[in-house]
Design an enzyme around this catalytic site. Structure first.
Site, mmCIF file in Angstrom:
data_model
loop_
_atom_site.group_PDB
_atom_site.id
_atom_site.type_symbol
_atom_site.label_atom_id
_atom_site.label_comp_id
_atom_site.label_asym_id
_atom_site.label_seq_id
_atom_site.Cartn_x
_atom_site.Cartn_y
_atom_site.Cartn_z
ATOM 1 N N GLY A 12 76.322 85.346 93.288
ATOM 2 C CA GLY A 12 77.172 86.103 94.217
ATOM 3 C C GLY A 12 76.838 85.749 95.654
ATOM 4 N N ARG A 37 79.040 80.453 89.653
ATOM 5 C CA ARG A 37 78.190 80.625 88.478
ATOM 6 C C ARG A 37 78.221 79.296 87.722
ATOM 7 N NH1 ARG A 37 76.523 85.865 89.881
ATOM 8 N NH2 ARG A 37 78.348 86.944 90.654
ATOM 9 N N GLY A 61 70.173 84.767 93.634
ATOM 10 C CA GLY A 61 69.524 85.911 93.009
ATOM 11 C C GLY A 61 68.691 85.493 91.806
ATOM 12 N N ASP A 62 68.399 86.439 90.924
ATOM 13 C CA ASP A 62 67.457 86.129 89.847
ATOM 14 C C ASP A 62 68.022 85.131 88.847
ATOM 15 O OD1 ASP A 62 69.226 87.906 88.709
ATOM 16 O OD2 ASP A 62 67.710 88.745 87.356
ATOM 17 N N THR A 64 71.168 87.969 98.000
ATOM 18 C CA THR A 64 72.043 88.826 97.195
ATOM 19 C C THR A 64 72.159 90.175 97.882
ATOM 20 O OG1 THR A 64 72.150 90.202 95.211
ATOM 21 C CG2 THR A 64 70.022 89.283 95.722
ATOM 22 N N ILE A 65 73.319 90.775 97.824
ATOM 23 C CA ILE A 65 73.473 92.081 98.464
ATOM 24 C C ILE A 65 72.786 93.179 97.656
ATOM 25 C CG2 ILE A 65 75.668 91.447 99.539
ATOM 26 C CD1 ILE A 65 77.009 93.315 97.440
ATOM 27 N N ASP A 66 72.338 92.868 96.427
ATOM 28 C CA ASP A 66 71.849 93.917 95.534
ATOM 29 C C ASP A 66 70.394 94.299 95.772
ATOM 30 O OD1 ASP A 66 74.361 93.888 94.232
ATOM 31 O OD2 ASP A 66 73.724 92.181 93.035
ATOM 32 N N ASP A 89 67.836 93.345 94.360
ATOM 33 C CA ASP A 89 67.161 93.614 93.084
ATOM 34 C C ASP A 89 66.226 92.477 92.678
ATOM 35 O OD1 ASP A 89 69.174 91.801 92.689
ATOM 36 O OD2 ASP A 89 69.936 92.714 90.849
ATOM 37 N N ARG A 94 84.725 109.893 105.174
ATOM 38 C CA ARG A 94 84.327 111.234 105.625
ATOM 39 C C ARG A 94 85.391 111.842 106.548
ATOM 40 N NH1 ARG A 94 80.953 115.123 103.825
ATOM 41 N NH2 ARG A 94 79.111 113.783 103.812
ATOM 42 N N GLY A 108 75.743 96.987 93.525
ATOM 43 C CA GLY A 108 74.300 97.031 93.319
ATOM 44 C C GLY A 108 73.877 96.478 91.960
ATOM 45 N N ARG A 109 74.855 95.993 91.227
ATOM 46 C CA ARG A 109 74.618 95.528 89.846
ATOM 47 C C ARG A 109 73.948 96.626 89.024
ATOM 48 N NH1 ARG A 109 72.383 89.923 88.072
ATOM 49 N NH2 ARG A 109 70.693 90.641 89.405
#
Lengths: 332, 332, 332, 332
Positions: free
Chosen positions: B12, B73, B103-104, B127-129, B131, B156, B172-173
């Site tokens: 991603g 990917r 990412g991972d 990665t934005i996550d 993680d 809001r 956030g996966r």
């Protein structure tokens, strides 16, 4: 003789409603008028829920999204009983003029009330949809465009990274103003608007052709389709599926949703809101009644309320023309 | 002996990947290294699709979301055959060091490749996550928080106008970093995170109690729930339904979606990206291999690649604590 | 025994002060403490000007720049008389703990007060300058970086269009934190910081060399120099003149100014503000006194107030290193 | 017969110039025209510095501030010799139509060229100052308003925190469009515009009266004055001094400066730029010559170039009226 003015916001909230309230309050203060703000749209009118407004209260309101008076739908208001109750409440407060900031539903409510109340009623167009006849724009419309474009610009980043097809749904109720402007400004590749929609088959064919031609010329590319809400039978996910099988590529749907209603208003909405609010107050005591104060060619204009919903407002020819020159075709 | 470095972005896309590429290119130029950028993640490595990068090309890249090297990917890369082909391609280009920003999944790919290639392999967490184990943050995470918070701030406005309940899904996966930060910063009323999720029933009970207590104390209020994606069985619409019947009020779902992946990176992402990129280049020629260059306490750190996915990274105790003090309870 | 807490904001205002006030109020409500907000910094303490704060009042305060308690400088507060008066006022209100959000001047005031008052005093670092020892960051710092970078990004557009040299002055008082971060994130070409400044002559020579080398390699280019305020003898216009005669090119000075103090806080400032505010309240009733609650490695930390101004806080080694690798040299 | 079109950007750069270039290129591609971009304004025309433009090159250009063709002033262009050289260069490239995006100086240059060259010349108004007669707005104007307002909103935060007087200088050359719009939208308290300026004494008196009246009614308040550049004799610092002695309060000057020229264009600028660019291309081969394509009532219009500078463009009556109702008076 000092006057009393009441204001309410009704229907979907729109950025700039607060700037309009501020202008009304300041203009009233200048004229020594009393101003009340009814809360929760027409509900406040029915329940005599209101607050007196002063210059201190409206400090920095230009910057604030939403509406400090709150908004709401009010089905009950369509009845004779409700309108009579509202009229009695307005009279109890000795209100001379009621200003309603909202969309066409709110204006119909105002017109209904006028059958039972003798005071002056002025509408001001506040909706992100820009679907009000008789005004070039509506308060909140410019901000919603900017919010949608800001989001589509972000989607473009990830679409480019993956050379992927995205389908982005924008608001607009049953009108294509927001969709057209957002698609143009974001340099999207295709746009689907209710005003220009022919058929599912024709649309899919057009997209398919444009996409294959581009891929032939440029290889893999990102491709963004803007979809006006309430248009595609079965909704955005149905269209995404169809496109997926048509293009043999992943198609990601994104629904911008309620984010488009909020945010600090952009300058054009603030200035228009101030202009219309101040102009509305300037009408107090005149014979003008049951009109919407809109904007035409940069100036306030007055339009009888029933005209505002009498027919669908057409898209700008010039915008549609630009769209046809630069989008939805194999060259762009 | 002049060195050759190759870089690719994989998985991603995340804002700040371009700032990292820029730093790598500038640091290489300083050291007189040659730099190649492989296109489309590992696919470019398999197909020997690359471009040589120079300082001119990376001008103003700090400001740009997405990745100029494109990402993708690449399932095929898991095979021995693919890794061998990649190794041969790297050798053909005389690459000494490969930098993988991702990412991972991307790091697993890098580790797999290391079984078949002798060069240096360095991962950089993009990665934005957030993680990824072993680094305090990941490139793109800070920008995604800002994008989510900016959207929730807008929600809001409209929630306040209508005193309505909104349910906002953030990415956030399978991790709650983005959800927790976005909920805290936006002053949301409740947050659902995978790390802290007990059961559907317990969650609904908690929300129900908090909401009734607030309504008793304050009357109608706006109420925003942040939901981490992939958490609620049946998805956001299922939860919205449940809440609707629980609270006897309309509940509007908003899915922020892919908008969260794009946009000009915020300063913290740009600076971290530059720091990690420059540090990675500084390792060229050293014995360091198969590590991720992450950030720990504001400084670059080096972590063996397998550690990055060895166990789930825990949420910050301090953030969770702040959340418990100020959200998800009847006082906030 | 229920507690009473008072809070004030003092010194230069910083985005996130309101988020901190909100957290303090919510944490107090949870613990059933009473909270007062003193107005106009220490002046409010001297004049017993205050307001009681409740959860309703702090709704949406996370989003708001400035400080709802107002801030001010207060020279008079240095005297014994003033401190005694303040102590008497605090006692009259039965305040158990005073929280001071501000910079080192505000902390010196707090320490001075502690000689005359027995209650608990807690400082929270709020300043865009980040020049407080003992905390990794200060509330407002991250937002000010973002504002400066946003402006420099805009300057880059026009600098690129004209291939022109710009000199941009950023705030920071006598520290280079804001300057360094803004210069890094905006990919500026050169940065002048008090911590790294050698001499006028050396600086001009370095700029001259870097610029000529770039022009040789790349022809005309845009070139942005970030200047920390209070650094160059004679100010920015003096430096612009010198550069003009050195480079034989127009050099445009831009002073970002007070714009850097305002704006909705970014998420990092909001979250840190919440964390520090909630932690400060958690200390009520403990033995901890005369400390600043800062942030270290993402967690709240406690530092004796005098330590916060005991010595100048050094720039991050890692940031300086990245700067040397990627800026102020002929390769970048 | 296929046509050849050349485009250049000249004078101060303005956000949206790139969106206009993109539209021109796409419209040309659709018609099978060749497009060249001259670099560095008229200098590129003199030195035959140009680049051929294709659809690929203009991808995502809508989002980009500045101008990819670069801009510059070119004094030399006023001579007969220069114009003849330019004409020869255009003929050598077989250019049929030259499109000049810029302000009135650029249009004068175009008119001068027309005396020596037979091809079609079309101007498009691109300047943040909006000081071009015959068009409702100019490309870049809407973005500059937004940038100025965004900055003044931030100044308001700190002005409110300290209840202090700020003096903010905005651009506009010798016209008050930017100043008026920025002051209105930011809800500033007073605005000084060249079109409405009477005398130093009268202005100071007015400000003094408004300020004392406010202070009597509301106590200490923040107060923001917007000043159009090139208006006050002696400049902003001189005025700040006068105000300081007049009001017995600190007055902080802020010069927004070149930041106002940059940034991603807002939607209104993008859409107008696209509309004018596409319309200009549609004129290729027609008899229309030496006109500016501007916008009137939302549609493209054509105005003879000399009309664009024949007389100063007046401020909008309606905007001035709104200003008088809501600012510069003791009620607002």
């Amino acid at each position: 003789m000092p006057k009393t003015i009441a204001v309410l916001t009704s229907g979907g909230d729109a950025p700039g409603m607060n700037a309009c309230i501020r202008a009304i309050v300041l203009a009233c203060e200048r004229e020594n008028y009393t101003v009340y703000g009814y809360l929760h749209g027409y509900n406040g009118l029915l329940n005599q829920e209101y607050t007196q407004l002063h210059a201190e209260r409206v400090h920095n309101l230009n910057q604030l999204g939403g509406t400090i008076l709150h908004s709401a739908r009010c089905r009950e208001f369509k009845t004779q009983d409700a309108a009579e109750r509202a009229a009695a409440n307005l009279d109890a407060l000795e209100v001379d003029m009621l200003i309603v900031i909202g969309g066409d539903g709110s204006f119909r409510g105002a017109m209904h009330l006028s059958n039972y109340w003798d005071g002056q009623i002025i509408g001001i167009p506040g909706t992100i949809d820009n679907d009000i006849n008789g005004t070039d724009a509506t308060i909140g419309y410019y901000t919603a465009i900017e919010t949608a474009v800001d989001s589509i610009d972000k989607v473009r980043d990830t679409a480019d990274a993956f050379e992927r097809i995205f389908l982005v749904e924008v608001m607009g109720r049953h009108a294509g103003f927001l969709g057209l402007s957002a698609a143009l400004a974001s340099a999207s590749d295709f746009v689907l608007l209710p005003e220009l929609f022919e058929s599912e088959a024709a649309t899919l064919k057009q997209i398919g052709e444009q996409l294959s031609e581009r891929r032939e010329q440029r290889g893999n590319i990102s491709y963004i389709i803007v979809l006006a809400e309430n248009l595609w039978p079965g909704g955005i996910n149905k269209l995404a599926e169809k496109l997926q099988s048509l293009t043999q590529s992943e198609v990601r749907p994104v629904i911008l949703g309620h984010v488009q209603r909020g945010g600090a208003p952009v300058s054009q909405d603030r200035i228009m809101a101030m202009k219309l609010g101040a102009h509305a107050v300037s009408l107090a005591g005149s014979q003008t009644n049951c009109v919407m104060v809109g904007e035409r060619y940069g100036k306030p204009c007055e339009v009888p309320l029933p005209v505002t919903w009498s027919e669908p407002k057409p898209l700008s020819d010039s915008d549609v023309n630009t769209m046809k020159q630069l989008m939805n075709n194999r060259y762009a």
